[in-house]
Design a protein around this motif. Structure first.
Motif, short mmCIF file in Angstrom:
data_model
loop_
_atom_site.label_atom_id
_atom_site.label_comp_id
_atom_site.label_asym_id
_atom_site.label_seq_id
_atom_site.Cartn_x
_atom_site.Cartn_y
_atom_site.Cartn_z
N ASP A 166 35.18 -21.53 44.05
CA ASP A 166 36.20 -21.79 43.04
C ASP A 166 36.77 -23.18 43.32
N ILE A 188 40.37 -24.46 37.68
CA ILE A 188 40.01 -23.85 36.40
C ILE A 188 41.24 -23.26 35.73
N THR A 189 41.96 -22.41 36.47
CA THR A 189 43.11 -21.75 35.85
C THR A 189 44.42 -22.46 36.14
N ASP A 229 46.15 -21.74 38.61
CA ASP A 229 46.95 -20.78 39.38
C ASP A 229 46.88 -21.08 40.87
N TRP A 234 31.33 -25.36 32.79
CA TRP A 234 32.08 -24.30 32.13
C TRP A 234 33.04 -24.86 31.09
N SER A 235 33.31 -26.13 31.15
CA SER A 235 34.24 -26.70 30.18
C SER A 235 33.52 -27.23 28.94
#
Lengths: 239, 503
Positions: B102, B129-130, B132, B237-238
């Motif tokens: 990640d 990615i998130t 968070d 992924w983007s």
């Protein structure tokens, strides 16, 4: 022009023009944006339970609808035997429920998995909402107005054919219940959203994979090339 | 004979110090973008180890490469063509992000905005990615130098077939051994990523063999990611597009070596042209396992052979490329000296990046706090030369990586390298070469002249000797497709249309 004319003549043609024109424009000008935008790398387990039922369910039902439009007589003859009608309806119902299960899985995945939420655009939300509406109204019709494959060929097929032959007869669907109208309008909305959303990946279905050779080698120039302009050609060449 | 040219990189593993400068150069140049944070087109693994993505060599799990059935037919491991279409909706073999890691950064703003207190503020790690907060549980080169754990080495599939006793010993702290394995895309002759792409978006360039993803044509069916046995195609992924190592073709086209090779601190990397016979690829791919390596080596053509030169010219390969192929360090190491091998030839993709396997010290045991070499009590002038089975890195392990388990192939290479070392040591330390050393050279199948040449290209090469890059003549390919004056006005810095994610 009545509201019915607007919804069932202007809207379908407008949606269709958008579908064709914008799809071609997007393909030619911004092909980089044409992608199925898979999110499987980020989350796979729940995608399995969502993507497979949804895609297969919806594709097969769409093919069923298309068959009704193309060969309505054959469908009617098939449905003349009650057992066969029952089989067809039961199959449609099962596929619809399968697709519903799939899209619910996909929507909950989008909402609950943080990584997937991070790659979700407002357009994705619109597409998923519209598809959910389409599937729910479809199932509603199948349950509330039984034997749709039986009466559908004489109610919807003439209307769609009137659109396709450029002699629209919106009055054919004017008196239908609101839920049936919603189902039809949702499809027009689907057509209109198609070129602006990830739905464009439907027309990229790579059927030529079945026949193309495994390997692909590309040459920069078609053959050995030596450029030898004559003096005249060089001087007159326009930039 | 259909002659084609391949830009080939050669990795001298004996010289790799595992500094990751190559990976960082590549990252800075190509993958420092949204969606590509987790990608390492070039990575350096500690081996034995599980590598990146974790366990990439487990083809039963990831379905990479090709397999040959009992009748001699060869199939793509991931799918046949109808299956490829049926699995568009879900690809069971696709690696997950967590198989890589990640991607994370730190919330540095916390250092400036946190209220005054007794403790120093901390920048918390966050997912790229998130966004968070996250606990970092893996990362790039998490297992670097084995990461202080026996787990990574223990799970290396290439240790299969290594004597269990030796495997047990390798886990003892005094006997731990590892080497580094830098990896980029192998720009294969029979690439399984190309074969797996339903959209036909991936292709191999004929003029230099670089395998590229056409970003406009990619539709994110993501079969390539799983189908590549080396896991060197990555999914962004983007942007929703697959990406891979491009062998820095924009650099090569302007006469510069790829960034990983150019920046290599240990100077382990060499670049050069290899001419190969495209007609023989079919035979290579279909050979049984025990002939696979030989047929692949046979497909590489001698650039000095007049027949090859004539065929190359007929195929449109210019004199300057042929000259470049003759001076190519890849040609010298791979074919002339026979020192380099492709990584995992059993995947049947005919990988075209080559590795010189590493030498390693002798096994030793600790007795009374002293290390004792495990080479018996006889007088051994030539240390490992006749006792390669005592090398710390088991021959079987190297054979599993580079020669489909054939230890003979590895032994031959290592003996030649040792012979060169003995020869040069005699020369420089004692000032003369004795009969025993000459006998060792002969036993290793080499001559003093060849040993000298190997020594020079291994230890003293200039930049120009390491990177023999042919002139690409971009002007010719531009002229063949466009009006040069129009083209001139269309190039420059920036995008004609920015590569934005589709809706």
């Amino acid at each position: 022009m009545s509201g019915n004319d607007l919804l069932f003549v202007v809207v379908p043609y407008a949606a269709f023009v958008l579908l064709v024109v914008v799809s071609i424009a997007r393909w030619r000008l911004h092909e980089f944006t044409v992608s199925s935008l898979s999110s499987q790398l980020l989350e796979s387990k729940r995608l399995f339970w969502g993507s497979i039922p949804f895609h297969w369910g919806v594709s097969l039902i769409l093919i069923g609808h298309l068959l009704a439009l193309l060969i309505p007589r054959s469908i009617e003859i098939w449905n003349a035997v009650p057992l066969q009608l029952f089989l067809l309806e039961a199959t449609g119902m099962a596929l619809g429920l399968w697709a519903l299960f799939g899209i619910v899985m996909l929507i909950t995945r989008r909402v609950q998995v943080r990584r997937i939420a991070a790659v979700t655009s407002p357009m994705d939300a619109a597409v998923l909402g519209l598809l959910l509406l389409q599937i729910v109204t479809g199932l509603w019709i199948a349950i509330g107005y039984r034997w749709g494959s039986f009466w559908g060929t004489s109610v919807f097929v003439p209307y769609i054919r009137s659109l396709l032959t450029l002699s629209p007869q919106p009055e054919l669907v004017a008196s239908l219940p609101i839920i049936l109208k919603t189902h039809v309008l949702a499809f027009f909305a689907f057509m209109a959203l198609f070129p602006f959303s990830r739905l464009v990946h439907i027309i990229t279905l790579p059927l030529n994979y079945l026949t193309r050779p495994w390997q692909k080698v590309v040459r920069n120039a078609p053959e050995p090339y030596v450029y030898q302009p004559s003096a005249d050609e060089f001087l007159t060449k326009k930039s | 004979m259909r002659v084609r040219a391949q830009m080939s990189m050669l990795f001298h593993l004996d010289k790799c110090i595992g500094c990751h400068t190559c990976s960082v150069a590549c990252k800075n140049l190509w993958t420092d973008r949204k969606g590509a944070e987790y990608m390492w087109w070039n990575n350096v693994e500690t081996r034995p180890g599980t590598g990146y993505p974790t366990g990439w060599e487990d083809q039963e799990h990831y379905k990479g490469g090709w397999w040959r059935d009992d009748k001699g037919k060869v199939h793509l491991k991931i799918q046949n063509q109808p299956m490829g279409l049926a699995r568009l909706f879900f690809n069971p073999a696709l690696p997950q992000l967590d198989d890589y890691y990640d991607p994370f950064t730190y919330r540095y703003s916390d250092l400036f905005t946190s209220p005054q207190g007794d403790q120093q503020p901390t920048a918390r790690p966050i997912s790229m990615i998130t966004g968070d907060e996250m606990e970092i549980t893996s990362g790039p080169n998490w297992d670097d130098d084995l990461g202080g754990s026996g787990t990574y080495a223990r799970n290396d599939l290439s240790l299969d077939g290594v004597d269990p006793e030796i495997r047990q010993q390798m886990e003892e702290i005094e006997r731990v051994v590892f080497n580094y394995l830098p990896r980029i895309c192998n720009h294969c002759l029979n690439p399984s990523c190309v074969a797996a792409c339903p959209a036909a978006a991936i292709y191999k360039r004929a003029e230099d063999g670089v395998v590229l993803v056409h970003e406009d044509k990619c539709r994110a069916w993501r079969m390539c990611v799983a189908a590549c046995p080396y896991k060197k195609v990555y999914y962004n992924w983007s942007s929703g597009k697959s990406e891979k190592c491009i062998l820095c073709f924009p650099r090569m086209e302007t006469g510069q070596a790829p960034a990983c090779a150019h920046s290599c601190v240990g100077r382990i990397r060499y670049m050069g042209v290899l001419l190969y016979d495209a007609d023989r690829i079919e035979a290579v791919v279909h050979s049984p396992d025990d002939e696979l390596l030989d047929t692949q080596m046979d497909a590489i053509l001698d650039p000095f052979d007049p027949r090859v030169i004539a065929e190359a010219k007929a195929a449109g390969i210019g004199d300057d490329w042929i000259d470049s192929a003759q001076r190519s360090p890849a040609w010298k190491f791979v074919k002339e000296w026979g020192l380099a091998l492709p990584l995992h030839p059993e995947y049947r993709t005919a990988a075209m990046m080559f590795y010189i396997p590493p030498l390693s010290p002798v096994m030793s045991t600790i007795e009374n706090n002293l290390a004792r070499l495990d080479i018996g009590t006889d007088e051994h002038d030539f240390e490992l030369f006749d006792q390669l089975d005592k090398a710390r890195l088991p021959l079987k392990y190297l054979a599993n990586l580079f020669s489909i388990g054939d230890e003979e192939v590895i032994t031959k290479i290592l003996r030649k390298m040792l012979a060169v070392r003995l020869f040069k040591r005699r020369q420089s330390v004692e000032g003369f070469v004795d009969e025993a050393t000459l006998a060792a050279l002969e036993a290793a199948g080499t001559t003093p002249e060849e040993a000298e040449a190997i020594y020079r290209l291994t230890t003293l090469p200039t930049m120009d000797e390491r990177f023999v890059l042919p002139p690409y003549h971009r002007e010719m390919s531009i002229e063949s497709l466009n009006d040069p004056l129009v083209h001139k006005g269309q190039v420059g810095v920036g995008y004609l249309t920015p590569p934005t994610r589709g809706a």
